[in-house]
Motif scaffolding. Structure first.
Motif, PDB file in Angstrom:
ATOM      1  N   PHE A 173       0.834  -1.199   0.000  1.00 52.06           N
ATOM      2  CA  PHE A 173       0.000   0.000   0.000  1.00 52.06           C
ATOM      3  C   PHE A 173       0.877   1.261   0.000  1.00 52.06           C
ATOM      4  N   ILE A 174       1.885   1.284   0.842  1.00 49.96           N
ATOM      5  CA  ILE A 174       2.778   2.450   0.922  1.00 49.96           C
ATOM      6  C   ILE A 174       3.584   2.609  -0.360  1.00 49.96           C
ATOM      7  N   ILE A 175       4.060   1.520  -0.920  1.00 52.35           N
ATOM      8  CA  ILE A 175       4.842   1.591  -2.166  1.00 52.35           C
ATOM      9  C   ILE A 175       3.979   2.113  -3.312  1.00 52.35           C
ATOM     10  N   VAL A 176       2.751   1.644  -3.406  1.00 55.37           N
ATOM     11  CA  VAL A 176       1.842   2.120  -4.460  1.00 55.37           C
ATOM     12  C   VAL A 176       1.584   3.615  -4.308  1.00 55.37           C
ATOM     13  N   LEU A 177       1.333   4.073  -3.091  1.00 53.01           N
ATOM     14  CA  LEU A 177       1.031   5.486  -2.884  1.00 53.01           C
ATOM     15  C   LEU A 177       2.242   6.379  -3.121  1.00 53.01           C
ATOM     16  N   VAL A 178       3.415   5.948  -2.726  1.00 48.77           N
ATOM     17  CA  VAL A 178       4.626   6.744  -2.980  1.00 48.77           C
ATOM     18  C   VAL A 178       4.892   6.832  -4.481  1.00 48.77           C
ATOM     19  N   GLY A 179       4.773   5.720  -5.180  1.00 47.92           N
ATOM     20  CA  GLY A 179       4.958   5.737  -6.630  1.00 47.92           C
ATOM     21  C   GLY A 179       3.933   6.597  -7.328  1.00 47.92           C
ATOM     22  N   GLN A 180       2.688   6.540  -6.866  1.00 47.31           N
ATOM     23  CA  GLN A 180       1.623   7.354  -7.448  1.00 47.31           C
ATOM     24  C   GLN A 180       1.900   8.835  -7.244  1.00 47.31           C
ATOM     25  N   PHE A 181       2.271   9.228  -6.036  1.00 42.60           N
ATOM     26  CA  PHE A 181       2.533  10.635  -5.742  1.00 42.60           C
ATOM     27  C   PHE A 181       3.723  11.149  -6.545  1.00 42.60           C
ATOM     28  N   LEU A 182       4.815  10.399  -6.561  1.00 41.34           N
ATOM     29  CA  LEU A 182       6.005  10.851  -7.286  1.00 41.34           C
ATOM     30  C   LEU A 182       5.736  11.010  -8.777  1.00 41.34           C
ATOM     31  N   PHE A 183       5.038  10.057  -9.366  1.00 41.94           N
ATOM     32  CA  PHE A 183       4.740  10.140 -10.792  1.00 41.94           C
ATOM     33  C   PHE A 183       3.870  11.353 -11.098  1.00 41.94           C
TER      34      PHE A 183
END
Length: 128
Positions: free
Chosen positions: A72-82
């Motif tokens: 969940f955290i990895i998906v959200l960090v990747g989403q925000f950065l992109f």
């Protein structure tokens, strides 16, 4: 409604703050959809695969056997950065195009060009 003015493309916010705000809104939407799709079937919300594509791609670089919270955290960090990087890049490109168009304003510009170039930073004339 002053809170609604935050979402309009006004010059009251800097480009970095605006990009961070929009990336946060998209990331929160993906977080809600991730929670829903984790407990239900992914096929019930087809917009999830489209909207969460950057986060899902970012999580694909890591092991598939992760627990719920790290994934969940990895998906959200990747989403925000992109989203943040794309919005900053689009803003930079728009400002570059706007400055290039407004530099050649001409003697009788169209009303659309006048409105677009009203707040554009024009290069200052040299004193020579």
């Amino acid at each position: 409604m002053p809170w609604f003015n935050v979402f309009l493309l006004k010059d009251s916010m800097g480009p970095t703050k605006r990009a961070a705000l929009y990336a946060t809104v998209v990331t929160l939407a993906v977080a809600v959809l991730f929670k829903i799709c984790f407990w239900l079937d992914d096929s019930l919300l087809p917009v999830y695969q489209w909207l969460a594509w950057p986060g899902i791609t970012w999580a694909g670089f890591f092991s598939a056997e992760l627990d719920y919270w790290p994934k969940f955290i990895i998906v959200l960090v990747g989403q925000f950065l992109f989203c943040f990087v794309v919005l900053i890049t689009v803003n930079w490109a728009w400002r570059f195009i706007k400055q290039a168009l407004c530099a050649r304003l001409g003697p009788y510009p169209s009303p659309i060009k006048q409105r677009m170039c009203a707040n554009a930073a024009r290069p200052k004339a040299s004193k020579s």
